[in-house]
Write a protein that holds these residues in place. Structure first.
Motif, mmCIF file in Angstrom:
data_model
loop_
_atom_site.group_PDB
_atom_site.id
_atom_site.type_symbol
_atom_site.label_atom_id
_atom_site.label_comp_id
_atom_site.label_asym_id
_atom_site.label_seq_id
_atom_site.Cartn_x
_atom_site.Cartn_y
_atom_site.Cartn_z
ATOM 1 N N ILE A 185 -27.061 -26.362 1.862
ATOM 2 C CA ILE A 185 -27.780 -26.090 0.619
ATOM 3 C C ILE A 185 -29.130 -25.452 0.953
ATOM 4 C CG2 ILE A 185 -28.761 -27.095 -1.475
ATOM 5 C CD1 ILE A 185 -26.782 -29.439 -1.094
ATOM 6 N N PRO A 186 -29.430 -24.256 0.433
ATOM 7 C CA PRO A 186 -30.727 -23.616 0.726
ATOM 8 C C PRO A 186 -31.891 -24.552 0.395
ATOM 9 C CG PRO A 186 -29.262 -22.061 -0.343
ATOM 10 C CD PRO A 186 -28.568 -23.395 -0.407
ATOM 11 N N LYS A 187 -32.915 -24.544 1.246
ATOM 12 C CA LYS A 187 -34.031 -25.477 1.139
ATOM 13 C C LYS A 187 -35.307 -24.735 0.771
ATOM 14 C CE LYS A 187 -34.522 -30.017 2.146
ATOM 15 N NZ LYS A 187 -35.550 -30.346 1.136
ATOM 16 N N VAL A 188 -35.858 -25.048 -0.395
ATOM 17 C CA VAL A 188 -37.137 -24.492 -0.819
ATOM 18 C C VAL A 188 -38.252 -25.241 -0.094
ATOM 19 C CG1 VAL A 188 -38.700 -24.183 -2.775
ATOM 20 C CG2 VAL A 188 -36.236 -23.788 -3.060
ATOM 21 N N VAL A 189 -39.230 -24.500 0.442
ATOM 22 C CA VAL A 189 -40.312 -25.117 1.224
ATOM 23 C C VAL A 189 -41.635 -24.487 0.831
ATOM 24 C CG1 VAL A 189 -41.243 -25.548 3.522
ATOM 25 C CG2 VAL A 189 -38.772 -25.548 3.181
ATOM 26 N N GLY A 190 -42.603 -25.338 0.484
ATOM 27 C CA GLY A 190 -43.955 -24.872 0.208
ATOM 28 C C GLY A 190 -44.953 -25.748 0.937
ATOM 29 N N GLY A 191 -45.942 -25.151 1.575
ATOM 30 C CA GLY A 191 -46.904 -25.917 2.355
ATOM 31 C C GLY A 191 -48.306 -25.871 1.787
ATOM 32 N N ASP A 192 -49.125 -26.832 2.201
ATOM 33 C CA ASP A 192 -50.542 -26.868 1.845
ATOM 34 C C ASP A 192 -51.285 -26.027 2.874
ATOM 35 O OD1 ASP A 192 -53.022 -27.509 0.801
ATOM 36 O OD2 ASP A 192 -53.134 -29.452 1.809
ATOM 37 N N GLY A 193 -51.212 -24.710 2.696
ATOM 38 C CA GLY A 193 -51.815 -23.783 3.641
ATOM 39 C C GLY A 193 -50.777 -23.138 4.543
ATOM 40 N N GLN A 194 -51.188 -22.050 5.216
ATOM 41 C CA GLN A 194 -50.257 -21.266 6.016
ATOM 42 C C GLN A 194 -49.712 -22.037 7.214
ATOM 43 O OE1 GLN A 194 -52.146 -17.566 7.064
ATOM 44 N NE2 GLN A 194 -51.980 -16.729 4.981
ATOM 45 N N ALA A 195 -50.560 -22.810 7.871
ATOM 46 C CA ALA A 195 -50.101 -23.550 9.049
ATOM 47 C C ALA A 195 -49.033 -24.569 8.656
ATOM 48 C CB ALA A 195 -51.279 -24.248 9.729
ATOM 49 N N ALA A 196 -49.253 -25.272 7.554
ATOM 50 C CA ALA A 196 -48.278 -26.268 7.086
ATOM 51 C C ALA A 196 -46.961 -25.588 6.709
ATOM 52 C CB ALA A 196 -48.841 -27.037 5.899
ATOM 53 N N SER A 197 -47.072 -24.449 6.030
ATOM 54 C CA SER A 197 -45.860 -23.722 5.631
ATOM 55 C C SER A 197 -45.053 -23.312 6.859
ATOM 56 C CB SER A 197 -46.222 -22.484 4.811
ATOM 57 O OG SER A 197 -46.815 -22.852 3.582
ATOM 58 N N ARG A 198 -45.733 -22.802 7.865
ATOM 59 C CA ARG A 198 -45.062 -22.319 9.084
ATOM 60 C C ARG A 198 -44.338 -23.460 9.792
ATOM 61 N NH1 ARG A 198 -47.578 -21.324 14.446
ATOM 62 N NH2 ARG A 198 -46.270 -19.851 15.610
ATOM 63 N N ILE A 199 -44.981 -24.616 9.892
ATOM 64 C CA ILE A 199 -44.371 -25.754 10.574
ATOM 65 C C ILE A 199 -43.205 -26.310 9.759
ATOM 66 C CG2 ILE A 199 -44.773 -28.106 11.416
ATOM 67 C CD1 ILE A 199 -47.775 -27.177 11.775
ATOM 68 N N ALA A 200 -43.413 -26.439 8.449
ATOM 69 C CA ALA A 200 -42.342 -26.962 7.595
ATOM 70 C C ALA A 200 -41.130 -26.047 7.621
ATOM 71 C CB ALA A 200 -42.851 -27.133 6.162
ATOM 72 N N GLU A 201 -41.369 -24.740 7.576
ATOM 73 C CA GLU A 201 -40.255 -23.795 7.638
ATOM 74 C C GLU A 201 -39.530 -23.895 8.971
ATOM 75 O OE1 GLU A 201 -41.718 -19.875 6.640
ATOM 76 O OE2 GLU A 201 -42.880 -20.728 4.978
ATOM 77 N N ALA A 202 -40.265 -24.133 10.053
ATOM 78 C CA ALA A 202 -39.627 -24.277 11.362
ATOM 79 C C ALA A 202 -38.747 -25.523 11.410
ATOM 80 C CB ALA A 202 -40.693 -24.355 12.454
ATOM 81 N N PHE A 203 -39.242 -26.633 10.843
ATOM 82 C CA PHE A 203 -38.433 -27.852 10.858
ATOM 83 C C PHE A 203 -37.191 -27.694 9.993
ATOM 84 C CE2 PHE A 203 -37.301 -31.753 8.554
ATOM 85 C CZ PHE A 203 -36.706 -32.434 9.613
ATOM 86 N N TYR A 204 -37.377 -27.329 8.743
ATOM 87 C CA TYR A 204 -36.222 -27.233 7.849
ATOM 88 C C TYR A 204 -35.280 -26.105 8.283
ATOM 89 C CZ TYR A 204 -38.189 -30.673 4.635
ATOM 90 O OH TYR A 204 -38.671 -31.834 4.071
ATOM 91 N N GLY A 205 -35.837 -25.063 8.896
ATOM 92 C CA GLY A 205 -34.993 -23.993 9.401
ATOM 93 C C GLY A 205 -34.088 -24.443 10.520
#
Length: 448
Positions: A185-205
């Motif tokens: 199931i595609p996972k929507v990801v939004g972070g509190d700032g660019q660094a958070a977004s990048r890390i969250a996308e790496a984990f969920y990816g």
């Protein structure tokens, strides 16, 4: 040159990318446990956290509390020494990635109850260290991650976006659907700032096949509400059409099945006895509550909620009328067998099931109700409908069915012998149109 270990975001991104991070998932229910399985399959080690001692013991003994996840899978995860469930939140300090999957119900005034999120965030704050990312998956209103969670986590002096990182990624589980699982199931990801977004996308990816990045936590929070408000509004529409077409002598299910042959511009939704599950009956009210802060009316959403909330009472009215017309009985003299108390077919999940509103309304009017559900042997403890807890499913036999004045189909589980029910029942009030698929037998069948 900057040492990568001195930059929390870079060090965390590297550990996540290389699957070296330990993942803590808080809440081992219908969202958290499937996520734990997906993260395990991706190569991560998992700490599961829960406050239910029986659930912790069950999982640690290799027994799954969720039907869609087999015991063999849980045992394999335990045998690999990469999955442990505990109530000791001090173990959060060992986790680089912390995922929150806790309930977000409504209170008795139909306002958001964020107590589980707040209490969980405080537990995380007590064990927070630099180089962690915290992701909320529980459904909530836009602003929760940034405005509610972040201040609690920053009380100890660490700063979001510098020392630790925050994200929101809404769960999209669909229990009972064999075509989709967490990783697909595609996972929507939004972070509190660019660094958070990048890390969250790496984990969920690493865990799911497709990641859908959005600009912020607020956008991701709004996505989840929008998905379920869309469903709530469309279900309300067909529930209203059902009433209109029934008065006209038109079968609404036949109308919908014919309409869905149009290859564009139409999406089928079906009527029922009321909304169930943790999402659709609750999520719209999170947005209507938050909208008041901005002085924006939500008439459309609230009207849908009103129609869907009223659906069980219309079903009971139809049952009472059918008893009078076809059985010459009043509700106060009637014994009713309900088929299904789970909120949807082929799952054991009873959260927010309309079955319990139906039972309470029937019994308030003097009727007696028993139920059969192949997935729910005993009604679990619930925050609402506490008087229902502990009720047991009866055996579905022709002799038992024939002893009731009416059968009320609430949940259309597969595997139920509807042919036998049709042959043995005196009257069937069908909220799911399931009897149309079977030889109805001798029973009178009324759509409701």
């Amino acid at each position: 040159m900057t040492n990568i270990e001195s930059v929390p975001s870079e060090a965390l991104f590297q550990r996540v990318s290389e699957r070296e991070s330990k993942v803590g998932i808080i809440g081992m229910g219908y969202v958290g446990l499937p996520l734990a399985v997906a993260a395990f399959d991706a190569g991560f080690s998992i700490f599961g956290f829960d406050v239910d001692p029986s659930k912790i013991e069950s999982i640690n003994n290799g027994v799954s509390p969720i039907g869609r996840i087999g015991n063999a899978k849980i045992q394999a995860m335990r045998d690999a020494k990469r999955f442990e469930v505990t109530s000791e939140f001090s173990n959060l300090a060992e986790c680089d990635v912390v995922i929150i999957c806790v309930p977000t119900p409504l209170n008795k005034y139909r306002e958001p109850d964020l107590s589980y999120v707040v209490d969980t965030t405080r537990s995380i704050a007590s064990n927070l260290r630099p180089g962690q990312i915290i992701s909320l998956e529980s459904t909530t209103y836009p602003g929760t991650t940034r405005d509610v969670m972040r201040p609690i986590l920053e009380e100890g002096g660490l700063k979001s976006g510098e020392d630790f990182f925050l994200a929101y990624s809404p769960e999209r589980e669909d229990p009972g659907n064999p075509d989709f699982h967490t990783a697909s199931i595609p996972k929507v990801v939004g972070g509190d700032g660019q660094a958070a977004s990048r890390i969250a996308e790496a984990f969920y990816g690493a865990v799911v096949d497709i990641v859908v990045p959005v600009a912020s936590c607020e956008v991701a929070e709004a996505v989840k509400l929008t998905e379920n408000i869309f469903r709530s509004v469309n279900i309300a529409l067909v529930n209203e059409l059902k009433v209109i077409y029934d008065r006209m002598g038109i079968n609404v299910w036949e109308v919908i099945d014919a309409a869905k042959t149009k290859p564009f511009g139409f999406m089928p939704f079906y009527p029922g006895p009321g909304l169930g599950g943790h999402c659709i009956p609750i999520d719209p009210f999170y947005l209507t509550w938050k909208a008041r802060e901005y002085h924006v009316p939500t008439r459309f959403i609230e009207l849908a909620g009103e129609i869907n909330t009223n659906a069980p009472y219309l079903v009971v009215d139809q049952l009472m009328e059918s008893l009078s017309t076809h059985r010459k009985k009043c509700m106060a003299e009637a014994r009713i067998l309900m088929l299904g108390v789970a909120y949807k077919r082929n799952v054991e999940d009873t959260r927010e099931s309309p079955a319990f509103s139906l039972i309470e309304e029937i019994e308030t009017r003097g009727g007696v109700v028993d139920f059969h559900d192949p997935y729910v042997a005993v009604v679990p403890h619930m925050r609402e409908h506490e008087n229902m807890s502990g009720r047991e499913s009866i055996d579905l036999t022709a002799e038992n069915v024939s002893g009731y004045d009416a059968v009320l189909v609430c949940t259309d589980h597969d595997g139920v012998d509807y042919k036998m029910v049709g042959d043995a029942a005196k009257l069937i009030v069908d909220t799911r149109n399931v009897m149309a698929k079977f030889d109805k037998g001798a029973a009178t069948v009324v759509r409701a």
